[in-house]
Design a protein around this motif. Structure first.
Motif, mmCIF file in Angstrom:
data_model
loop_
_atom_site.group_PDB
_atom_site.id
_atom_site.type_symbol
_atom_site.label_atom_id
_atom_site.label_comp_id
_atom_site.label_asym_id
_atom_site.label_seq_id
_atom_site.Cartn_x
_atom_site.Cartn_y
_atom_site.Cartn_z
ATOM 1 N N LEU A 57 0.841 -1.196 0.000
ATOM 2 C CA LEU A 57 0.000 0.000 0.000
ATOM 3 C C LEU A 57 0.874 1.243 0.000
ATOM 4 O O LEU A 57 1.842 1.328 0.761
ATOM 5 N N THR A 58 0.534 2.188 -0.855
ATOM 6 C CA THR A 58 1.219 3.472 -0.876
ATOM 7 C C THR A 58 0.192 4.597 -0.949
ATOM 8 O O THR A 58 -0.899 4.420 -1.493
ATOM 9 N N TYR A 59 0.566 5.732 -0.392
ATOM 10 C CA TYR A 59 -0.302 6.896 -0.362
ATOM 11 C C TYR A 59 0.540 8.126 -0.675
ATOM 12 O O TYR A 59 1.710 8.198 -0.291
ATOM 13 N N TYR A 60 -0.080 9.104 -1.350
ATOM 14 C CA TYR A 60 0.628 10.319 -1.734
ATOM 15 C C TYR A 60 -0.259 11.538 -1.522
ATOM 16 O O TYR A 60 -1.481 11.462 -1.672
ATOM 17 N N THR A 61 0.374 12.652 -1.231
ATOM 18 C CA THR A 61 -0.367 13.889 -1.253
ATOM 19 C C THR A 61 -0.655 14.242 -2.719
ATOM 20 O O THR A 61 0.118 13.873 -3.623
ATOM 21 N N ASP A 62 -1.740 14.946 -2.943
ATOM 22 C CA ASP A 62 -2.178 15.186 -4.322
ATOM 23 C C ASP A 62 -1.130 15.881 -5.185
ATOM 24 O O ASP A 62 -1.003 15.597 -6.376
ATOM 25 N N SER A 63 -0.376 16.779 -4.591
ATOM 26 C CA SER A 63 0.553 17.594 -5.377
ATOM 27 C C SER A 63 1.724 16.797 -5.942
ATOM 28 O O SER A 63 2.428 17.297 -6.834
ATOM 29 N N VAL A 64 1.965 15.586 -5.457
ATOM 30 C CA VAL A 64 3.096 14.796 -5.956
ATOM 31 C C VAL A 64 2.658 13.543 -6.699
ATOM 32 O O VAL A 64 3.511 12.826 -7.243
ATOM 33 N N LYS A 65 1.372 13.266 -6.729
ATOM 34 C CA LYS A 65 0.887 12.070 -7.416
ATOM 35 C C LYS A 65 1.293 12.093 -8.883
ATOM 36 O O LYS A 65 1.155 13.104 -9.560
#
Length: 124
Positions: A57-65
């Motif tokens: 599982l990975t998660y990112y803030t929108d600005s770096v997706k």
């Protein structure tokens, strides 16, 4: 606790790439969820990316997706942040953090151990 040391920061032109590394010591690394945060001058430390202990599982803030990729190698006790298409607004000190307990992955309070940070500067 996990001891963390970041490396790989530097100065890069807009559109360029950097790969940050975070080397961990301690027996709990493979059981730790890991995160990357960043802090620009005059701003609060903000969430960038998170990876589960198994890397499933990975998660990112929108600005770096679509531009940044978090990964880990448990055999090497290392977590990475590949940063592509860098922008001047990505300029900050980048920190890795380890999470062994509950709480939100998006806030600093949810993490138990922190590295000293590595500077990333993106010129326009």
């Amino acid at each position: 606790q996990v001891q963390l040391v970041e490396s790989g920061g530097g100065l890069v032109q807009a559109g360029g790439s950097l790969r940050l590394s975070c080397a961990a010591s301690g027996r709990t690394f493979s059981n730790s969820r890991m995160g990357w945060f960043r802090q620009a001058p005059g701003r609060e430390r903000e969430f960038v990316a998170h990876i589960s202990w198994s890397a499933s599982l990975t998660y990112y803030t929108d600005s770096v997706k679509g531009r940044f990729t978090i990964s880990r190698d448990n055999a090497k006790n290392t977590v990475y942040l590949q940063m592509n298409s860098l922008k001047p607004e990505d300029t900050a000190v980048y920190y890795c953090a380890a999470k062994t307990s509950g709480g939100s992955i998006y806030y600093t309070e949810g993490y138990d151990s922190w590295g000293q940070g590595t500077q990333v500067t993106v010129s326009s």
